[in-house]
Design a protein around this motif. Structure first.
Motif, PDB file in Angstrom:
ATOM      1  N   HIS A 119      26.058   4.860  23.923  1.00 54.88           N
ATOM      2  CA  HIS A 119      26.120   5.662  25.143  1.00 54.88           C
ATOM      3  C   HIS A 119      27.513   5.534  25.767  1.00 54.88           C
ATOM      4  O   HIS A 119      28.111   4.453  25.752  1.00 54.88           O
ATOM      5  N   PRO A 120      28.049   6.623  26.334  1.00 61.62           N
ATOM      6  CA  PRO A 120      29.380   6.568  26.961  1.00 61.62           C
ATOM      7  C   PRO A 120      29.505   5.475  28.022  1.00 61.62           C
ATOM      8  O   PRO A 120      30.586   4.884  28.180  1.00 61.62           O
ATOM      9  N   LEU A 121      28.423   5.187  28.733  1.00 66.62           N
ATOM     10  CA  LEU A 121      28.487   4.147  29.757  1.00 66.62           C
ATOM     11  C   LEU A 121      28.557   2.753  29.135  1.00 66.62           C
ATOM     12  O   LEU A 121      29.161   1.846  29.712  1.00 66.62           O
ATOM     13  N   ASP A 122      27.946   2.565  27.978  1.00 68.53           N
ATOM     14  CA  ASP A 122      28.113   1.300  27.256  1.00 68.53           C
ATOM     15  C   ASP A 122      29.548   1.173  26.748  1.00 68.53           C
ATOM     16  O   ASP A 122      30.143   0.094  26.798  1.00 68.53           O
ATOM     17  N   GLN A 123      30.105   2.288  26.281  1.00 68.37           N
ATOM     18  CA  GLN A 123      31.505   2.291  25.848  1.00 68.37           C
ATOM     19  C   GLN A 123      32.426   1.969  27.014  1.00 68.37           C
ATOM     20  O   GLN A 123      33.426   1.250  26.859  1.00 68.37           O
ATOM     21  N   LEU A 124      32.101   2.497  28.182  1.00 67.22           N
ATOM     22  CA  LEU A 124      32.894   2.253  29.388  1.00 67.22           C
ATOM     23  C   LEU A 124      32.910   0.765  29.729  1.00 67.22           C
ATOM     24  O   LEU A 124      33.967   0.200  30.033  1.00 67.22           O
ATOM     25  N   GLN A 125      31.754   0.124  29.653  1.00 64.66           N
ATOM     26  CA  GLN A 125      31.679  -1.303  29.971  1.00 64.66           C
ATOM     27  C   GLN A 125      32.428  -2.141  28.945  1.00 64.66           C
ATOM     28  O   GLN A 125      33.107  -3.115  29.302  1.00 64.66           O
ATOM     29  N   ASP A 126      32.327  -1.758  27.674  1.00 60.18           N
ATOM     30  CA  ASP A 126      33.074  -2.469  26.630  1.00 60.18           C
ATOM     31  C   ASP A 126      34.579  -2.353  26.873  1.00 60.18           C
ATOM     32  O   ASP A 126      35.328  -3.336  26.750  1.00 60.18           O
ATOM     33  N   ALA A 127      35.014  -1.144  27.226  1.00 57.96           N
ATOM     34  CA  ALA A 127      36.442  -0.911  27.471  1.00 57.96           C
ATOM     35  C   ALA A 127      36.930  -1.729  28.657  1.00 57.96           C
ATOM     36  O   ALA A 127      38.023  -2.308  28.625  1.00 57.96           O
ATOM     37  N   TRP A 128      36.133  -1.808  29.712  1.00 57.34           N
ATOM     38  CA  TRP A 128      36.521  -2.578  30.900  1.00 57.34           C
ATOM     39  C   TRP A 128      36.665  -4.058  30.566  1.00 57.34           C
ATOM     40  O   TRP A 128      37.629  -4.707  30.985  1.00 57.34           O
ATOM     41  N   ARG A 129      35.719  -4.587  29.795  1.00 62.32           N
ATOM     42  CA  ARG A 129      35.794  -6.006  29.427  1.00 62.32           C
ATOM     43  C   ARG A 129      37.026  -6.296  28.573  1.00 62.32           C
ATOM     44  O   ARG A 129      37.623  -7.364  28.682  1.00 62.32           O
ATOM     45  N   GLU A 130      37.403  -5.343  27.736  1.00 58.83           N
ATOM     46  CA  GLU A 130      38.588  -5.535  26.901  1.00 58.83           C
ATOM     47  C   GLU A 130      39.881  -5.510  27.720  1.00 58.83           C
ATOM     48  O   GLU A 130      40.882  -6.111  27.336  1.00 58.83           O
ATOM     49  N   MET A 131      39.834  -4.810  28.861  1.00 58.63           N
ATOM     50  CA  MET A 131      41.031  -4.670  29.702  1.00 58.63           C
ATOM     51  C   MET A 131      41.088  -5.692  30.825  1.00 58.63           C
ATOM     52  O   MET A 131      42.162  -6.017  31.315  1.00 58.63           O
ATOM     53  N   HIS A 132      39.937  -6.179  31.266  1.00 50.15           N
ATOM     54  CA  HIS A 132      39.860  -6.982  32.478  1.00 50.15           C
ATOM     55  C   HIS A 132      39.135  -8.289  32.174  1.00 50.15           C
ATOM     56  O   HIS A 132      37.919  -8.381  32.278  1.00 50.15           O
ATOM     57  N   TYR A 133      39.916  -9.308  31.815  1.00 54.06           N
ATOM     58  CA  TYR A 133      39.329 -10.597  31.484  1.00 54.06           C
ATOM     59  C   TYR A 133      39.085 -11.420  32.749  1.00 54.06           C
ATOM     60  O   TYR A 133      39.703 -11.184  33.792  1.00 54.06           O
ATOM     61  N   PRO A 134      38.185 -12.408  32.669  1.00 49.83           N
ATOM     62  CA  PRO A 134      37.927 -13.269  33.835  1.00 49.83           C
ATOM     63  C   PRO A 134      39.198 -13.981  34.267  1.00 49.83           C
ATOM     64  O   PRO A 134      40.064 -14.256  33.425  1.00 49.83           O
ATOM     65  N   PRO A 135      39.330 -14.325  35.543  1.00 48.24           N
ATOM     66  CA  PRO A 135      38.353 -14.071  36.610  1.00 48.24           C
ATOM     67  C   PRO A 135      38.377 -12.608  37.066  1.00 48.24           C
ATOM     68  O   PRO A 135      39.447 -12.049  37.304  1.00 48.24           O
ATOM     69  N   GLU A 136      37.212 -12.019  37.186  1.00 48.99           N
ATOM     70  CA  GLU A 136      37.114 -10.614  37.567  1.00 48.99           C
ATOM     71  C   GLU A 136      37.254 -10.445  39.082  1.00 48.99           C
ATOM     72  O   GLU A 136      36.858 -11.314  39.863  1.00 48.99           O
ATOM     73  N   THR A 137      37.796  -9.308  39.466  1.00 49.59           N
ATOM     74  CA  THR A 137      37.936  -8.981  40.884  1.00 49.59           C
ATOM     75  C   THR A 137      37.143  -7.742  41.260  1.00 49.59           C
ATOM     76  O   THR A 137      37.004  -7.426  42.436  1.00 49.59           O
ATOM     77  N   ALA A 138      36.630  -7.022  40.261  1.00 50.28           N
ATOM     78  CA  ALA A 138      35.866  -5.801  40.531  1.00 50.28           C
ATOM     79  C   ALA A 138      35.143  -5.419  39.253  1.00 50.28           C
ATOM     80  O   ALA A 138      35.249  -6.098  38.228  1.00 50.28           O
ATOM     81  N   SER A 139      34.396  -4.323  39.314  1.00 57.82           N
ATOM     82  CA  SER A 139      33.687  -3.828  38.145  1.00 57.82           C
ATOM     83  C   SER A 139      33.800  -2.307  38.093  1.00 57.82           C
ATOM     84  O   SER A 139      33.615  -1.630  39.111  1.00 57.82           O
ATOM     85  N   ILE A 140      34.071  -1.775  36.917  1.00 61.41           N
ATOM     86  CA  ILE A 140      34.150  -0.324  36.741  1.00 61.41           C
ATOM     87  C   ILE A 140      32.808   0.328  37.041  1.00 61.41           C
ATOM     88  O   ILE A 140      32.732   1.510  37.386  1.00 61.41           O
TER      89      ILE A 140
END
Length: 232
Positions: A119-140
Protein backbone atom coordinates in the motif's frame (compact mmCIF):
# COMPACT_ATOMS: atom_id res chain seq x y z
CA UNK A 1 2.84 53.31 34.18
CA UNK A 2 3.71 49.63 33.99
CA UNK A 3 3.89 48.33 30.45
CA UNK A 4 1.57 45.33 30.46
CA UNK A 5 2.36 42.92 27.67
CA UNK A 6 1.98 39.24 26.99
CA UNK A 7 -0.48 36.70 28.28
CA UNK A 8 -1.05 35.21 31.69
CA UNK A 9 -2.99 32.38 33.30
CA UNK A 10 -4.37 32.94 36.77
CA UNK A 11 -6.19 30.55 39.12
CA UNK A 12 -9.47 31.81 40.60
CA UNK A 13 -9.78 28.95 43.05
CA UNK A 14 -7.57 26.65 45.07
CA UNK A 15 -6.44 23.38 43.52
CA UNK A 16 -5.61 20.26 45.46
CA UNK A 17 -2.79 17.88 44.65
CA UNK A 18 -3.92 15.48 41.93
CA UNK A 19 -6.68 17.72 40.54
CA UNK A 20 -7.01 17.77 36.76
CA UNK A 21 -6.83 21.44 35.76
CA UNK A 22 -7.02 21.18 32.00
CA UNK A 23 -7.39 18.48 29.37
CA UNK A 24 -7.63 18.61 25.61
CA UNK A 25 -7.40 16.16 22.73
CA UNK A 26 -4.96 16.85 19.89
CA UNK A 27 -6.41 17.57 16.46
CA UNK A 28 -4.48 14.59 15.16
CA UNK A 29 -1.84 12.39 16.71
CA UNK A 30 0.48 9.63 15.52
CA UNK A 31 3.07 7.37 17.04
CA UNK A 32 6.71 7.84 16.10
CA UNK A 33 7.42 5.27 13.39
CA UNK A 34 10.71 4.03 14.84
CA UNK A 35 9.09 3.92 18.25
CA UNK A 36 6.49 1.64 16.69
CA UNK A 37 9.09 -0.43 14.85
CA UNK A 38 10.99 -1.09 18.09
CA UNK A 39 7.93 -2.77 19.57
CA UNK A 40 6.28 -0.11 21.72
CA UNK A 41 2.58 -0.94 21.43
CA UNK A 42 0.21 2.01 21.59
CA UNK A 43 -3.44 2.69 20.78
CA UNK A 44 -3.61 4.03 17.24
CA UNK A 45 -6.08 6.71 18.32
CA UNK A 46 -5.24 7.99 21.81
CA UNK A 47 -1.63 6.69 22.11
CA UNK A 48 -2.31 4.94 25.43
CA UNK A 49 0.08 2.01 25.94
CA UNK A 50 -1.08 -1.45 24.91
CA UNK A 51 1.47 -3.16 27.13
CA UNK A 52 1.61 -3.23 30.90
CA UNK A 53 4.31 -1.41 32.80
CA UNK A 54 5.92 -4.77 33.55
CA UNK A 55 5.86 -5.80 29.88
CA UNK A 56 7.36 -2.43 28.95
CA UNK A 57 10.25 -2.80 31.40
CA UNK A 58 10.88 -6.40 30.35
CA UNK A 59 11.08 -5.35 26.71
CA UNK A 60 13.39 -2.41 27.37
CA UNK A 61 15.72 -4.29 29.72
CA UNK A 62 15.67 -7.59 27.84
CA UNK A 63 14.93 -9.39 31.13
CA UNK A 64 11.88 -11.60 30.49
CA UNK A 65 11.49 -12.67 34.11
CA UNK A 66 11.60 -9.19 35.65
CA UNK A 67 8.73 -8.54 38.07
CA UNK A 68 7.59 -5.05 39.06
CA UNK A 69 6.03 -4.38 42.47
CA UNK A 70 2.52 -2.99 42.82
CA UNK A 71 1.04 -4.35 39.56
CA UNK A 72 -2.33 -2.99 40.67
CA UNK A 73 -1.04 0.52 39.94
CA UNK A 74 -0.83 -0.22 36.22
CA UNK A 75 -3.87 1.26 34.45
CA UNK A 76 -3.51 -0.83 31.27
CA UNK A 77 -6.66 -2.86 30.56
CA UNK A 78 -5.67 -5.53 28.06
CA UNK A 79 -9.09 -7.18 28.09
CA UNK A 80 -10.51 -4.09 26.34
CA UNK A 81 -8.08 -4.15 23.38
CA UNK A 82 -9.63 -4.36 19.95
CA UNK A 83 -8.36 -4.29 16.36
CA UNK A 84 -9.64 -2.79 13.14
CA UNK A 85 -11.59 -5.64 11.50
CA UNK A 86 -9.92 -4.87 8.16
CA UNK A 87 -6.26 -4.38 9.09
CA UNK A 88 -3.87 -4.98 11.98
CA UNK A 89 -4.21 -1.59 13.67
CA UNK A 90 -4.90 -1.94 17.40
CA UNK A 91 -6.84 0.22 19.85
CA UNK A 92 -7.17 0.31 23.62
CA UNK A 93 -10.97 0.30 23.48
CA UNK A 94 -14.00 -0.01 21.25
CA UNK A 95 -14.57 3.73 21.69
CA UNK A 96 -11.13 4.61 20.31
CA UNK A 97 -11.62 2.30 17.34
CA UNK A 98 -14.96 3.91 16.51
CA UNK A 99 -13.64 7.45 16.88
CA UNK A 100 -10.63 6.66 14.69
CA UNK A 101 -12.92 5.16 12.04
CA UNK A 102 -15.16 8.22 12.08
CA UNK A 103 -12.27 10.72 11.99
CA UNK A 104 -9.61 9.30 9.64
CA UNK A 105 -9.17 5.54 9.54
CA UNK A 106 -11.65 4.87 6.72
CA UNK A 107 -9.16 6.68 4.46
CA UNK A 108 -5.99 5.32 6.04
CA UNK A 109 -6.99 1.66 6.43
CA UNK A 110 -4.41 -0.18 4.34
CA UNK A 111 -6.64 -3.21 3.68
CA UNK A 112 -8.07 -1.44 0.62
CA UNK A 113 -5.31 -2.79 -1.63
CA UNK A 114 -5.71 -6.47 -2.56
CA UNK A 115 -2.77 -8.64 -3.52
CA UNK A 116 0.95 -8.52 -2.78
CA UNK A 117 1.47 -4.90 -3.83
CA UNK A 118 2.47 -2.75 -0.87
CA UNK A 119 0.00 0.00 0.00
CA UNK A 120 1.28 3.54 -0.76
CA UNK A 121 0.90 4.46 2.92
CA UNK A 122 3.10 1.53 3.94
CA UNK A 123 5.63 2.72 1.35
CA UNK A 124 5.38 6.21 2.84
CA UNK A 125 6.20 4.93 6.32
CA UNK A 126 9.12 2.87 5.02
CA UNK A 127 10.49 5.92 3.20
CA UNK A 128 10.19 8.10 6.31
CA UNK A 129 12.07 5.57 8.45
CA UNK A 130 14.84 5.42 5.86
CA UNK A 131 15.16 9.22 5.92
CA UNK A 132 14.52 9.99 9.58
CA UNK A 133 16.47 7.89 12.06
CA UNK A 134 16.02 8.10 15.85
CA UNK A 135 15.75 10.23 17.83
CA UNK A 136 12.57 11.22 16.00
CA UNK A 137 11.07 14.69 16.23
CA UNK A 138 7.90 14.12 14.19
CA UNK A 139 6.07 11.60 12.04
CA UNK A 140 5.02 11.80 8.39
CA UNK A 141 1.79 10.10 9.48
CA UNK A 142 0.69 13.36 11.10
CA UNK A 143 0.37 14.79 7.59
CA UNK A 144 -1.44 11.67 6.40
CA UNK A 145 -3.92 11.93 9.26
CA UNK A 146 -4.46 15.63 8.66
CA UNK A 147 -5.36 14.88 5.04
CA UNK A 148 -7.54 11.90 5.99
CA UNK A 149 -9.34 13.94 8.66
CA UNK A 150 -10.25 16.59 6.09
CA UNK A 151 -11.30 13.98 3.53
CA UNK A 152 -13.68 12.38 6.03
CA UNK A 153 -14.98 15.62 7.56
CA UNK A 154 -18.59 16.62 6.97
CA UNK A 155 -17.38 20.21 6.61
CA UNK A 156 -14.25 19.66 4.52
CA UNK A 157 -13.73 23.37 3.95
CA UNK A 158 -13.84 24.16 7.66
CA UNK A 159 -11.50 21.30 8.54
CA UNK A 160 -9.02 22.29 5.85
CA UNK A 161 -9.11 25.92 7.03
CA UNK A 162 -8.37 24.86 10.60
CA UNK A 163 -5.19 23.03 9.61
CA UNK A 164 -4.21 25.71 7.11
CA UNK A 165 -4.24 28.26 9.94
CA UNK A 166 -1.45 26.30 11.64
CA UNK A 167 0.56 26.31 8.41
CA UNK A 168 0.09 30.07 8.06
CA UNK A 169 1.13 30.75 11.66
CA UNK A 170 4.23 28.60 11.27
CA UNK A 171 5.34 30.69 8.29
CA UNK A 172 4.38 34.09 9.74
CA UNK A 173 6.15 33.49 13.05
CA UNK A 174 9.32 31.94 11.75
CA UNK A 175 9.65 33.34 8.27
CA UNK A 176 9.88 30.76 5.49
CA UNK A 177 10.92 28.10 7.99
CA UNK A 178 10.56 25.36 5.42
CA UNK A 179 13.66 26.74 3.70
CA UNK A 180 15.58 26.45 6.98
CA UNK A 181 14.40 22.91 7.67
CA UNK A 182 14.30 21.59 4.15
CA UNK A 183 17.59 22.55 2.55
CA UNK A 184 18.66 21.68 -0.96
CA UNK A 185 20.26 18.45 0.26
CA UNK A 186 16.81 17.16 1.27
CA UNK A 187 14.82 18.22 -1.80
CA UNK A 188 14.87 14.80 -3.44
CA UNK A 189 13.76 13.09 -0.23
CA UNK A 190 10.92 15.54 0.36
CA UNK A 191 9.77 15.17 -3.24
CA UNK A 192 9.74 11.38 -2.84
CA UNK A 193 7.54 11.72 0.26
CA UNK A 194 5.24 14.12 -1.61
CA UNK A 195 4.79 11.70 -4.50
CA UNK A 196 3.88 8.89 -2.08
CA UNK A 197 1.36 11.18 -0.34
CA UNK A 198 -0.14 12.04 -3.73
CA UNK A 199 -0.29 8.36 -4.68
CA UNK A 200 -2.07 7.37 -1.50
CA UNK A 201 -4.16 10.39 -0.51
CA UNK A 202 -4.63 12.96 -3.30
CA UNK A 203 -7.90 14.87 -2.98
CA UNK A 204 -9.38 17.46 -5.34
CA UNK A 205 -10.44 19.66 -2.41
CA UNK A 206 -6.88 19.80 -1.04
CA UNK A 207 -4.82 20.34 -4.19
CA UNK A 208 -2.82 23.25 -2.64
CA UNK A 209 -1.52 20.84 0.03
CA UNK A 210 -0.14 18.51 -2.63
CA UNK A 211 1.89 21.13 -4.49
CA UNK A 212 5.61 21.35 -3.77
CA UNK A 213 5.20 24.56 -1.73
CA UNK A 214 2.09 23.34 0.06
CA UNK A 215 3.72 20.08 1.06
CA UNK A 216 6.80 21.90 2.35
CA UNK A 217 4.49 23.98 4.54
CA UNK A 218 3.00 20.79 5.98
CA UNK A 219 6.47 19.37 6.61
CA UNK A 220 7.49 22.60 8.36
CA UNK A 221 4.31 22.51 10.45
CA UNK A 222 4.93 18.94 11.57
CA UNK A 223 8.64 19.60 12.16
CA UNK A 224 8.12 22.65 14.36
CA UNK A 225 4.79 21.92 16.02
CA UNK A 226 4.67 18.13 15.92
CA UNK A 227 4.45 17.77 19.67
CA UNK A 228 1.56 20.22 19.83
CA UNK A 229 -0.39 18.39 17.15
CA UNK A 230 0.40 15.07 18.72
CA UNK A 231 3.28 12.60 18.40
CA UNK A 232 4.54 10.00 20.79
Amino acid sequence: MINQEGKGLFALCKFNKGDVIFEERPLVCAQFLWNQAYGYLACDYCMRPLETAEENVRRLTGIPGLILPYPECCATKKDEYIECPYCEVSYCSYSCREQAWEQYHQVLCTSSLIGNTKHPLDQLQDAWREMHYPPETASIMLIARMIATVKQAKDKGGAAHLFSQFCHKTRSKNGDISHKLLGKQFQAQVEHLRQLIIKGLQDEDLLPWFTADGFRSLIALVGTNGQGIGTR
